[in-house]
Design a protein around this motif. Structure first.
Motif, PDB file in Angstrom:
ATOM      1  N   ILE A 229     107.158  18.714  -3.437  1.00 23.05           N
ATOM      2  CA  ILE A 229     107.874  19.076  -4.664  1.00 23.05           C
ATOM      3  C   ILE A 229     108.581  20.419  -4.508  1.00 23.05           C
ATOM      4  O   ILE A 229     109.760  20.571  -4.859  1.00 23.05           O
ATOM      5  N   ARG A 230     107.894  21.404  -3.949  1.00 19.79           N
ATOM      6  CA  ARG A 230     108.492  22.728  -3.806  1.00 19.79           C
ATOM      7  C   ARG A 230     109.644  22.738  -2.806  1.00 19.79           C
ATOM      8  O   ARG A 230     110.528  23.596  -2.883  1.00 19.79           O
ATOM      9  N   SER A 231     109.649  21.802  -1.875  1.00 21.45           N
ATOM     10  CA  SER A 231     110.753  21.767  -0.906  1.00 21.45           C
ATOM     11  C   SER A 231     112.091  21.471  -1.578  1.00 21.45           C
ATOM     12  O   SER A 231     113.151  21.793  -1.041  1.00 21.45           O
ATOM     13  N   TYR A 232     112.034  20.864  -2.774  1.00 16.57           N
ATOM     14  CA  TYR A 232     113.256  20.594  -3.544  1.00 16.57           C
ATOM     15  C   TYR A 232     113.593  21.727  -4.513  1.00 16.57           C
ATOM     16  O   TYR A 232     114.613  21.665  -5.191  1.00 16.57           O
ATOM     17  N   ASP A 233     112.716  22.731  -4.610  1.00 13.34           N
ATOM     18  CA  ASP A 233     112.963  23.904  -5.458  1.00 13.34           C
ATOM     19  C   ASP A 233     113.339  23.492  -6.884  1.00 13.34           C
ATOM     20  O   ASP A 233     114.422  23.828  -7.377  1.00 13.34           O
ATOM     21  N   PRO A 234     112.459  22.764  -7.588  1.00 13.61           N
ATOM     22  CA  PRO A 234     112.852  22.205  -8.885  1.00 13.61           C
ATOM     23  C   PRO A 234     113.001  23.229  -9.997  1.00 13.61           C
ATOM     24  O   PRO A 234     112.322  24.257 -10.026  1.00 13.61           O
ATOM     25  N   CYS A 235     113.910  22.938 -10.923  1.00 14.52           N
ATOM     26  CA  CYS A 235     114.012  23.645 -12.198  1.00 14.52           C
ATOM     27  C   CYS A 235     113.994  22.547 -13.257  1.00 14.52           C
ATOM     28  O   CYS A 235     115.047  22.042 -13.665  1.00 14.52           O
ATOM     29  N   LEU A 236     112.794  22.147 -13.669  1.00 12.99           N
ATOM     30  CA  LEU A 236     112.678  20.992 -14.561  1.00 12.99           C
ATOM     31  C   LEU A 236     113.221  21.293 -15.950  1.00 12.99           C
ATOM     32  O   LEU A 236     113.674  20.392 -16.662  1.00 12.99           O
ATOM     33  N   PHE A 237     113.200  22.551 -16.354  1.00 15.50           N
ATOM     34  CA  PHE A 237     113.795  22.924 -17.639  1.00 15.50           C
ATOM     35  C   PHE A 237     115.270  22.538 -17.652  1.00 15.50           C
ATOM     36  O   PHE A 237     115.782  21.999 -18.632  1.00 15.50           O
ATOM     37  N   CYS A 238     115.977  22.817 -16.552  1.00 17.04           N
ATOM     38  CA  CYS A 238     117.402  22.463 -16.462  1.00 17.04           C
ATOM     39  C   CYS A 238     117.597  20.948 -16.476  1.00 17.04           C
ATOM     40  O   CYS A 238     118.518  20.423 -17.100  1.00 17.04           O
ATOM     41  N   SER A 239     116.713  20.238 -15.781  1.00 15.86           N
ATOM     42  CA  SER A 239     116.932  18.806 -15.605  1.00 15.86           C
ATOM     43  C   SER A 239     116.740  18.005 -16.881  1.00 15.86           C
ATOM     44  O   SER A 239     117.294  16.920 -17.024  1.00 15.86           O
TER      45      SER A 239
END
Length: 246
Positions: A229-239
């Motif tokens: 999951i961290r390899s994609y550097d998520p910003c779930l708030f944005c998504s």
């Protein structure tokens, strides 16, 4: 021991827009779609699928998109939409950018190991190393005495879309204006591309696909999942932003 090249295999299809426009009219990053071969980017091939999202059903180009919640939807399990390119799942981000732009180190690693946690994280590090001196150079070229903003003409009826490479990958905005007012405004963030749920054909999004089949050495401390999951550097708030202007 966790072997990172064996973790988090992505869809091995990449999407990137042009990025960092230069004074001579070119861009530091070129745009494209990669599926084993490099193709020109065609924004008309972008669609968003709502089949497994807590949103009213639809499958639209962003110009025709909608973002209306449907919290009782039985098939849904995500607030994120499912953007697709030519109906296919794609990955965006540093690895996508550097493969499409044929950066030597990352291209070599990708040719050997493919798309996974190892190449994804190294691409992010390599990109920083490449960009830091360039950004310093660009800042030095700024003439603070010259104008930096041009006020646009009054817009009455218009539609427009724009793509830019953000840190996490390709970001897109699409707007429709009618009678001088915003009629519709849709956004596809990088995390929406990478963390989308399944689409109407049952295809999981990039990160969901990367998680499938992962073997955990210790289920009580699933480090493998964290790494993927961290390899994609998520910003779930944005998504999962809610943007509906009508």
């Amino acid at each position: 021991e966790i072997v990172l090249p064996k973790l988090g295999k992505g869809p091995v299809r990449f999407l990137s827009s042009a990025g960092f426009e230069l004074p001579e009219g070119k861009s530091w990053y070129k745009e494209g779609f990669y599926d084993g071969n490099l193709h020109p980017l065609d924004t008309g091939k972008i669609r968003e699928d709502h089949t497994f999202s807590w949103l009213e059903n639809g499958e639209h180009h962003p110009f025709e998109g909608s973002t209306r919640p449907d919290i009782d939807k039985k098939t849904a399990y995500s607030w994120s939409k499912s953007p697709r390119y030519e109906g296919k799942v794609v990955e965006v981000g540093p690895l996508a950018r550097l493969v499409i732009n044929q950066e030597p180190l990352v291209t070599s690693l990708f040719s050997r190991w493919g798309a996974n946690v190892y190449t994804r994280v190294l691409a992010r590090m390599q990109e920083a190393i490449k960009l830091i001196p360039r950004i310093s150079f660009w800042i030095e070229q700024i003439d603070w005495e010259k104008p930096f903003y041009h006020k646009p003409d009054k817009v009455v009826n218009k539609k427009a879309g724009a793509l830019v490479e953000a840190a996490r990958g390709m970001l897109g905005h699409w707007i429709k204006v009618e009678n001088g007012k915003i009629k519709n405004y849709q956004i596809i963030t990088p995390t929406t591309w990478n963390f989308s749920p399944r689409d109407s054909d049952g295809n999981p999004g990039a990160c969901e696909q990367a998680l499938l089949g992962t073997r955990l050495k210790n289920p009580e401390q699933p480090l493998e999942i964290f790494h993927i999951i961290r390899s994609y550097d998520p910003c779930l708030f944005c998504s999962v932003h809610m943007m509906e202007v009508r």
